[in-house]
Design an enzyme around this catalytic site. Structure first.
Site, mmCIF file in Angstrom:
data_model
loop_
_atom_site.group_PDB
_atom_site.id
_atom_site.type_symbol
_atom_site.label_atom_id
_atom_site.label_comp_id
_atom_site.label_asym_id
_atom_site.label_seq_id
_atom_site.Cartn_x
_atom_site.Cartn_y
_atom_site.Cartn_z
ATOM 1 N N GLU A 13 0.884 -1.075 -0.074
ATOM 2 C CA GLU A 13 0.222 0.316 0.472
ATOM 3 C C GLU A 13 1.127 1.263 0.274
ATOM 4 O OE1 GLU A 13 -3.619 -0.898 2.470
ATOM 5 O OE2 GLU A 13 -2.353 -1.470 3.587
ATOM 6 N N CYS A 20 -11.856 1.867 6.646
ATOM 7 C CA CYS A 20 -11.147 3.244 6.852
ATOM 8 C C CYS A 20 -11.593 4.035 6.058
ATOM 9 C CB CYS A 20 -9.753 2.943 6.968
ATOM 10 S SG CYS A 20 -8.661 2.222 5.092
#
Lengths: 628, 628
Positions: A303, A396
């Protein structure tokens, strides 16, 4: 609470010093018929209720109840509390602008009060089945990360004038952190606590919070987190102290949250060296590692940011949270320095990287925001999205969107002693100490912005600064050409006095730096602040074997902006050609065959994937090839 | 054992039926001064001893000792036994060709005999601290995967004539598998057992092994592994039965190991439909998802195939084990069908994707084999290599290389009732039922191959088939042009009779299918079977701000092959230009500035990263841009 209080009460990020000052929480209102206002309305009426429902359904709220009841199983990610806090922050901002539910906030606050340990500790994962692991592994525990989001929710509630109890919860936890980490060396694997503690300091003027934030910044990059076995210490920015780093690296959200905190600490402590470090890393990020949509993160596996110029459109990770983090960082840089380029980046990422993450219904979201989807893509999931999903196992992003959009009005304008600066153009009203500025515009669909001033003290001279976006080279103010970063109008303003800023929105064609290998020979279409894209659904070719991948743009031909009714107010049309290369060998097959002319219709990137799933691309190969 | 036995004893993959028959284990010898022979020698003297040392140092051997002693901790991956088995297979093949240590094999066999449970179960992870998890989660346990590699080692030892005890160990485990999984529905998360069981059937003629392999193939794709939460069932090829699948997907090694097993099962059971499925998936793999180096796997996160034409050179995962798996699959396809294209792929992946994984010293390895490394790359690790490492925490690749290279001679030639087929050209000797073929060549540096025949029965007519590689369009045999897939020479051979195959190795320039976005506007240089690349070390420009990224190839100019002394026998030189674009904006900056001419030196891809770490690229942007 009174409106007067809320006009003064800060929104997100309230530095005590800096080149520019944010306006109060209810100083700006966005008209619901403008794009930003409609987005905020949709967030309030669809996205935020959806988040609250999902937190209940996915178990996040149950996890917190479980701390006292012991009933059931812990569900979701070990940092699932943070989703609750981010949603609660959104609720608080909604209350701040007069549209939120105090009851929801109060109920959650009661739940948190009940769950909180006597010493202030609060984390439903570690308070239940994992008590023995409490504080044992900051590298992955996200305990400080979750604490940070609790603090940010409490700060928001406090600024909205309804947060005394929640602020008390947050302070009890923060005081525990100060007691522990002022003496113990440790940093969180996931930055977030830094900016939260500075905001808490701003809200309470309790210096130890700021000192602890500064300490966390300084302790980072000294190996306290140990080796990351697969990705190295770059992953959590523990490879170098931020003062020495000259390249943004590792997990993009972590890097960008850290940098928001770095600016906060630098500003509040007057640390010019630290602010320089942030500016240097900004050059790395925006000079070599940013997508055209303003998004960040080129690698799925960690990521993470890639190497400089490693910006694949198809495998762009471009996490929604990273785009939000970039927005927060740029806002802080703008306030600290007044630098125009930071406001440009706010606009770019807001209208593209962030806006594209949410479906038109407000209840489906992308986690990853690629700039290309291929024909034959194998299906939608977090790692390779073709459709927005209603929720994620790691959720998230949706609550992060909710808290940003609930406070969107706060980012429109700022003040200084000399006057008012407008950075984002949106239909709405801005109330300032100098007077009220009413903004009438159909931005971003139209570049005409009419600002009507109602001064507080008619005849007193002050300056209205209007940002000229970097994309616009032919701006006029009341018909006269203006150049530079901001068009400044210094006047002794009279009630009802108007200025008209015109930002012509000719369609533009752009290319990437020659080192961006992944889009060589391609161009992208833009208009105003919007990046456009092609979707298979608009390809007016019915031959089955012709795919979006086989389209080429006639790069010399004109690009036309065409108004449309309905969901997509302005499309771009261009001439192109299409030639199937179906079945040609993978290597050595030569150029594709005969080309048929085709009219290409491009839609704003942020509206992609709102029809059937299908191929999409921002970067379009040109018929003649690269320009370098 | 006698040489006669070994001439007959099979090497890796010994189908009982098929278009072509493999030769015996010691039928072919490679001369150590040829490239393949030198590689095999280096493997025997450097790589294999290194693997044995590392298995001891990294704890793999200790894990097996621990089953009986209980001493110490389990170390490494839960499937660490498989590294031992692959190394043991390499030892066995070395014994088979007369260069291995029977003592090493015997010692390991004793260790395995001691560790094996009374019922045949053998897995040092599940036999020690995780006994309660035995057979509990096939989706991740790798128990059948490890069993498969044990079986393959035992088959190799048996074919080398020294494996009675090891074969008994493997059969005890295999019999347990038959007893359990002939009735229980289950498949392994990581294919491998399928091909192993077929090979064991070939070695023992015990039909239940084949039946179980066939059962595992049929049960796959029926959801027995459950949902893979992050990547979907494609990840372990459980989304569709192989007979229905038309696209290679998911984890590349798993997909390719599965397909090797599918061919094995299809051939031994005479299942034409199953072979058709493998051929269909071959089209998907080699028509849309293969790197120019023959490597597979475009995505790091799930070590997986990407969408069709998703082939980024910089983020190529291109795992060494996937290249080896592709080699095994193509070998089986070649034997089953006699199809020339499978032999072409053997050659491509061997000389490029596989050869590039090992450093010249034979003791450093790549796990991932990208086709581009950027200036400023952040360092070497599994996920983003810039230097070969001596070992890996997941050390699947080095022992896999060891077992392949130890048996490399087995893949050079085959026979049929009509004669002998030579597929790979290497200096050496091939002993066949028809006679001996001595091969003299400096391939792949030179395309002249002289074959001298010593027939078993002089004057008896038989056919010598010589593969004409797909890359060669001007092959001659004894001076006369030959076309087609194989140059066939049918003669009543006399002792000492020679034929000379000439495969002219003019440097070639190739481009990719227009849908391969990642290398648009680029070409690659090749010569013979070798892919070439540019390295920063060869860039004869000393200006500090000029990087390999700024190089362009004059695509019209001639490419010259230039012999060199030393480690790189033939380089390619080409004309190009270089222009720094340092500091230019990321978007909209226009073409790069003035260009300076530069001579480009390309080296074989498989030799990259043997000097200082630095930028490398296979695909070179051209000055004029894409051809389509």
């Amino acid at each position: 609470m009174s409106d007067t209080t809320l006009l003064a009460a800060a929104g997100p990020a309230a530095p005590t010093i800096g080149a520019l000052r944010p306006l109060g929480l209810r100083a700006t209102t966005l008209h619901p018929d403008g794009l930003l206002g409609a987005w905020q309305h949709r967030n309030s009426t669809a996205s935020l209720p959806h988040c609250l429902d999902q937190l209940e359904a996915a178990g996040n709220v149950g996890n917190l109840r479980r701390v006292t009841t012991g009933a059931g199983e812990f569900r979701g990610m070990w940092f699932a509390d943070s989703d609750v806090y981010k949603t609660l922050e959104a609720v608080a901002w909604e209350i701040g602008r007069g549209t939120g539910s105090v009851e929801v906030l109060d109920d959650f606050t009661t739940l948190l009060e009940q769950a909180q340990d006597a010493d202030g500790y609060l984390n439903s994962y570690f308070q239940t089945d994992h008590r023995d692991e409490q504080w044992a592994a900051l590298v992955w525990s996200h305990e400080l990360y979750c604490a940070g989001h609790l603090i940010q929710a409490a700060v928001a509630a406090s600024r909205a004038g309804v947060g005394d109890r929640l602020l008390a919860v947050a302070r009890r936890f923060a005081d525990l952190l100060v007691a522990r980490f002022s003496v113990e060396d440790g940093v969180c694997g996931h930055p977030e606590i830094e900016t939260a503690l500075v905001e808490l300091y701003r809200e309470t003027e309790h210096r130890p919070y700021l000192d602890l934030a500064a300490r966390f910044v300084e302790l980072r990059g000294r190996g306290l987190l140990g080796d990351e076995p697969r990705f190295g210490r770059h992953y959590y920015q523990d490879h170098l102290p931020v003062r020495e780093a000259d390249e943004v690296t590792g997990h993009a959200v972590r890097q960008l949250y850290l940098l928001a905190g770095v600016v906060d600490v630098a500003v509040e402590t007057g640390d010019a060296g630290l602010l320089d470090a942030a500016a240097r890393l900004w050059e790395s990020a925006f000079g070599t590692k940013t997508y055209l949509t303003g998004a960040h993160g080129s690698r799925h596996r960690d990521e993470a940011f890639g190497d400089p110029y490693e910006l694949p459109p198809d495998r762009a990770y471009a996490e929604t949270c990273a785009a939000i983090a970039s927005f927060s960082w740029n806002w802080r840089m703008l306030l600290a320095t007044g630098g125009h380029r930071y406001a440009d980046e706010l606009e770019r990422v807001l209208y593209n990287g962030i806006a594209g993450s949410t479906a038109r219904d407000g209840t489906h979201f992308f986690y990853s925001n690629p700039l290309q989807l291929r024909t034959g893509h194998e299906g939608s999931h977090e790692d390779a999205p073709s459709e927005r999903l209603s929720w994620y196992s790691c959720a998230c992003c949706p609550p992060n969107l909710a808290r940003l959009v609930a406070s969107l009005q706060s980012y429109v304008a700022t003040t200084t002693d000399a006057g008012v600066q407008v950075h984002l153009y949106a239909a709405g009203r801005v109330e300032t100490p100098f007077g009220v500025v009413d903004v009438a515009t159909d931005y971003p669909w139209d570049g005409r912005v009419t600002l009507t001033v109602t001064p507080s003290s008619p005849g007193t001279e002050w300056t209205l600064d209007l940002r000229i976006p970097g994309w616009c080279t032919s701006a006029t103010l009341d018909g006269s050409p203006v150049a530079g970063d901001y068009a400044s109008v210094t006047r002794a303003w009279q009630p009802g006095e108007q200025v008209v800023l015109s930002l012509p929105m000719e369609p533009r064609v752009t290319s990437a730096h020659p080192r961006v290998d992944a889009v060589r020979g391609c161009v992208a279409l833009l208009r105003g602040p919007l990046v456009y894209c092609l979707e298979q659904a608009d390809l007016d070719v019915r031959r089955e074997d012709v795919r979006l991948e086989d389209v080429r743009l006639d790069d010399g031909a004109p690009i036309e902006a065409e108004p449309r009714d309905g969901a997509i107010p302005v499309v771009l049309t261009a001439h192109g050609a299409v030639a199937s290369s179906e079945g040609a060998p993978l290597y050595g097959g030569g150029p594709s065959g005969e080309r048929a002319p085709v009219t290409l219709t491009a839609i704003p990137y942020f509206l992609w994937a709102n029809r059937e799933p299908g191929a999409m691309r921002v970067w379009i190969p040109t018929a003649t090839g690269p320009r370098s």
